[in-house]
Motif scaffolding. Structure first.
Motif, PDB file in Angstrom:
ATOM      1  N   GLN A 247       0.838  -1.195   0.000  1.00  0.00           N
ATOM      2  CA  GLN A 247       0.000   0.000   0.000  1.00  0.00           C
ATOM      3  C   GLN A 247       0.879   1.255   0.000  1.00  0.00           C
ATOM      4  O   GLN A 247       2.020   1.231   0.464  1.00  0.00           O
ATOM      5  N   ALA A 248       0.324   2.350  -0.479  1.00  0.00           N
ATOM      6  CA  ALA A 248       1.111   3.575  -0.630  1.00  0.00           C
ATOM      7  C   ALA A 248       1.559   4.159   0.703  1.00  0.00           C
ATOM      8  O   ALA A 248       2.508   4.941   0.743  1.00  0.00           O
ATOM      9  N   TYR A 249       0.898   3.801   1.796  1.00  0.00           N
ATOM     10  CA  TYR A 249       1.300   4.337   3.093  1.00  0.00           C
ATOM     11  C   TYR A 249       2.472   3.561   3.688  1.00  0.00           C
ATOM     12  O   TYR A 249       3.002   3.931   4.726  1.00  0.00           O
ATOM     13  N   GLY A 250       2.872   2.455   3.036  1.00  0.00           N
ATOM     14  CA  GLY A 250       4.041   1.718   3.475  1.00  0.00           C
ATOM     15  C   GLY A 250       3.763   0.375   4.096  1.00  0.00           C
ATOM     16  O   GLY A 250       4.687  -0.346   4.455  1.00  0.00           O
ATOM     17  N   GLY A 251       2.489  -0.014   4.241  1.00  0.00           N
ATOM     18  CA  GLY A 251       2.138  -1.306   4.799  1.00  0.00           C
ATOM     19  C   GLY A 251       1.601  -2.237   3.736  1.00  0.00           C
ATOM     20  O   GLY A 251       1.713  -1.984   2.532  1.00  0.00           O
ATOM     21  N   VAL A 252       1.018  -3.349   4.161  1.00  0.00           N
ATOM     22  CA  VAL A 252       0.455  -4.320   3.225  1.00  0.00           C
ATOM     23  C   VAL A 252      -0.948  -4.715   3.663  1.00  0.00           C
ATOM     24  O   VAL A 252      -1.295  -4.641   4.839  1.00  0.00           O
ATOM     25  N   LEU A 253      -1.762  -5.133   2.691  1.00  0.00           N
ATOM     26  CA  LEU A 253      -3.106  -5.646   2.947  1.00  0.00           C
ATOM     27  C   LEU A 253      -3.308  -6.913   2.132  1.00  0.00           C
ATOM     28  O   LEU A 253      -2.609  -7.149   1.136  1.00  0.00           O
ATOM     29  N   GLY A 254      -4.291  -7.713   2.535  1.00  0.00           N
ATOM     30  CA  GLY A 254      -4.655  -8.879   1.751  1.00  0.00           C
ATOM     31  C   GLY A 254      -5.351  -8.481   0.466  1.00  0.00           C
ATOM     32  O   GLY A 254      -5.704  -7.312   0.260  1.00  0.00           O
ATOM     33  N   ILE A 255      -5.598  -9.456  -0.389  1.00  0.00           N
ATOM     34  CA  ILE A 255      -6.176  -9.156  -1.702  1.00  0.00           C
ATOM     35  C   ILE A 255      -7.601  -8.615  -1.583  1.00  0.00           C
ATOM     36  O   ILE A 255      -7.961  -7.635  -2.261  1.00  0.00           O
TER      37      ILE A 255
END
Length: 564
Positions: free
Chosen positions: A260-268
């Motif tokens: 993600q653009a904020y620097g973290g990750v998310l699931g699909i």
């Protein structure tokens, strides 16, 4: 160089898709890093992603990409689908439903017509036009309803009118719809009711609710964010669903995690719902990776510069903290989506050099050759000379060792293209023309760094410059010298640095133990483990001593772009 696979080893895999190349970084349980790289495949980016994983698997010594994917503890991914969709305006056929009386809010833009423009462009405000909207007025519908700032319903949703609106938009064969009602941040029941109507009448329509993607005050910005999400959502959703299917067929047991653009990750699933969060997520990965590397080598003030095949990007890390923006301007629209601050221009290895027909001046970019057809020297059908062609003519690229030795560059074709398109019209030889291309590209990049530092009150001489991306190390010494920056750090994983971010920290597993984090990079040609090559020198006169790093491209296990 093929490694020796370890039995029952588990891996963390990170894949970053760029405009020209797709990068893969793999970290095993011992903290050893292996790399993979392949050309991006714009027709289906998933193909390039699998190709990069296959290259990394080969470098580890595994039989194929399926063996690596089956052994993956985590699979991280960054993509540029959202960015490319906005730039090329190839998104879904989008509609918007708003509270009656607010249909023009997204078109009026609160009068902020100069957002995202340079001072020169903004100076001629009387001649400016608003950007072309991503949803046109015939596809904007207004429904009778009203909720106040406390969440109290002042006027219930007119369900009959709402159903007529739904029918009307479906008849227009929309592919996506955004619903943004007044004060839905306080009470989203009316938005939820409209979403249910669309899903019952036409399940294939992609539905975005402002209360989910932008639950903040600010009517124009909230509506713009909803429209952006609706516009790019179907493409990102289709791509990620296809990628998940392909990875599962090859044995991936867990869920791919998306940058993600904020620097973290998310699931699909979460990413598909909040597609706007992927805009400029690829560059963010490189910045987070730079912050991590800076911590390892005790560097707190960093200018993270990423020069790939399509663009040049810069971000700032001060006192170990990444600079962020909470109301970014994208495509001249202000949206409500937190992201890492990244400024970019069209100045990559694939940026095309051309002669302005009116002035006769040599110019570079912003147009780029991309992965297809690519620079002339790639031999894939490109006809226009690019920055990479100039680098090759000047001897900065090794034609026999590109993409880890798997791709031979055509130096004669690069000479010919520069001679016919640039040198001939300018009345100079190819080397002088290539030098002009090189210097102009460097000037563009130093100007962008100056904008990110001097124009914000920062002295670039107080920063260390990190140079990464496939083309970054080729140019870093020169654009750093123009700003009197005293030290340049070239990560060992420079050509795949964005993908390195995914492996930047020890990951917590379900049982509370940690694994998969980088302890160090083990490089097959180094006597000692290392992180980066440092190029440093005095700042007084802008001189920049150049250490011999010609073999740097071979100093890691796996492939990458070397330079000479």
């Amino acid at each position: 160089m093929r490694g020796v696979p370890k039995l029952n080893m588990r891996y963390v895999v990170g894949v970053d898709i760029g405009g020209t190349f797709t990068d893969c970084v793999v970290v095993d349980e011992a903290g050893e890093v292996s790399l993979g790289k392949s050309l991006s495949t714009p027709d289906d980016f998933a193909v390039g992603a699998v190709d990069a994983v296959r290259d990394a698997a080969r470098n580890i010594g595994l039989n194929d990409e399926a063996e690596l994917i089956r052994s993956a503890r985590f699979f991280f991914h960054a993509c540029t689908i959202g960015d490319n969709t906005l730039i090329t305006r190839t998104g879904a056929k989008t509609a918007l439903v708003t509270t009656k009386g607010f249909g023009d809010a997204v078109l009026m833009m609160r009068g902020l017509v100069t957002q995202g423009l340079t001072p020169t462009e903004a100076a001629h405000i009387s001649a400016l036009c608003k950007p072309e909207p991503f949803v046109s007025r015939p596809f904007i519908e207004e429904v009778a309803e009203r909720v106040d700032y406390k969440g109290s319903i002042l006027f219930p949703l007119d369900t009959r009118e709402a159903e007529e609106i739904v029918e009307r938009l479906i008849e227009k064969k929309i592919e996506s719809v955004g619903v943004c009602l007044l004060w839905s941040v306080a009470n989203d029941c009316h938005e939820a009711a409209l979403a249910d109507m669309f899903r019952k009448k036409c399940p294939s329509v992609f539905v975005t609710l402002s209360s989910e993607v932008a639950p903040f005050i600010g009517e124009y910005e909230r509506t713009a964010t909803t429209v952006f999400n609706s516009y790019i959502g179907p493409k990102i959703s289709a791509y990620l669903q296809n990628l998940r299917t392909a990875l599962r067929e090859k044995g991936l047991g867990g869920e791919p995690l998306i940058m993600q653009a904020y620097g973290g990750v998310l699931g699909i699933e979460a990413t598909c719902k909040n597609a706007v969060g992927t805009i400029e997520s690829g560059p963010a990965a490189g910045v987070v990776g730079s912050q991590f590397l800076g911590g390892l080598i005790a560097k707190k003030n960093i200018l993270a510069t990423d020069m790939g095949g399509t663009t040049f990007k810069v971000s700032v890390i001060r006192d170990g903290v990444i600079e962020r923006e909470y109301k970014p301007v994208i495509q001249r629209h202000s949206i409500l989506s937190s992201k890492i601050w990244v400024e970019s221009i069209g100045a990559g290895g694939g940026s095309i050099a051309w002669i302005d027909p009116e002035t006769g001046l040599l110019k570079v970019g912003p147009q780029g050759a991309g992965a297809k057809p690519g620079p002339v020297c790639y031999g894939l059908g490109g006809a226009d000379p690019t920055v990479s062609d100039a680098d090759l003519v000047l001897g900065y690229l090794n034609e026999n060792y590109f993409l880890g030795g798997r791709m031979r560059l055509d130096k004669a074709a690069a000479h010919q293209a520069i001679r016919e398109k640039i040198a001939g019209p300018r009345g100079v030889d190819e080397v002088e023309a290539a030098s002009g291309i090189y210097r102009i590209a460097n000037s563009h990049m130093s100007d962008l760094i100056r904008k990110a530092t001097v124009e914000k009150g920062h002295d670039p001489r107080n920063f260390v410059l990190f140079a990464f991306g496939g083309a970054g190390p080729v140019h870093a010494s020169r654009y750093a010298a123009e700003l009197c920056i005293g030290e340049v750090i070239i990560p060992v994983t420079a050509s795949v640095h964005g993908a390195t971010q995914f492996c930047d920290a020890r990951r917590e597993s379900g049982d509370g133990s940690s694994s998969g984090g980088i302890r160090r990079w083990r490089c097959s040609h180094h006597k000692k483990p290392g992180y980066a090559v440092s190029v440093s020198g005095p700042r007084a006169n802008g001189a920049f001593p150049y250490r011999d790093i010609r073999d740097h491209g071979k100093r890691r296990r796996g492939s990458g772009q070397s330079f000479r």
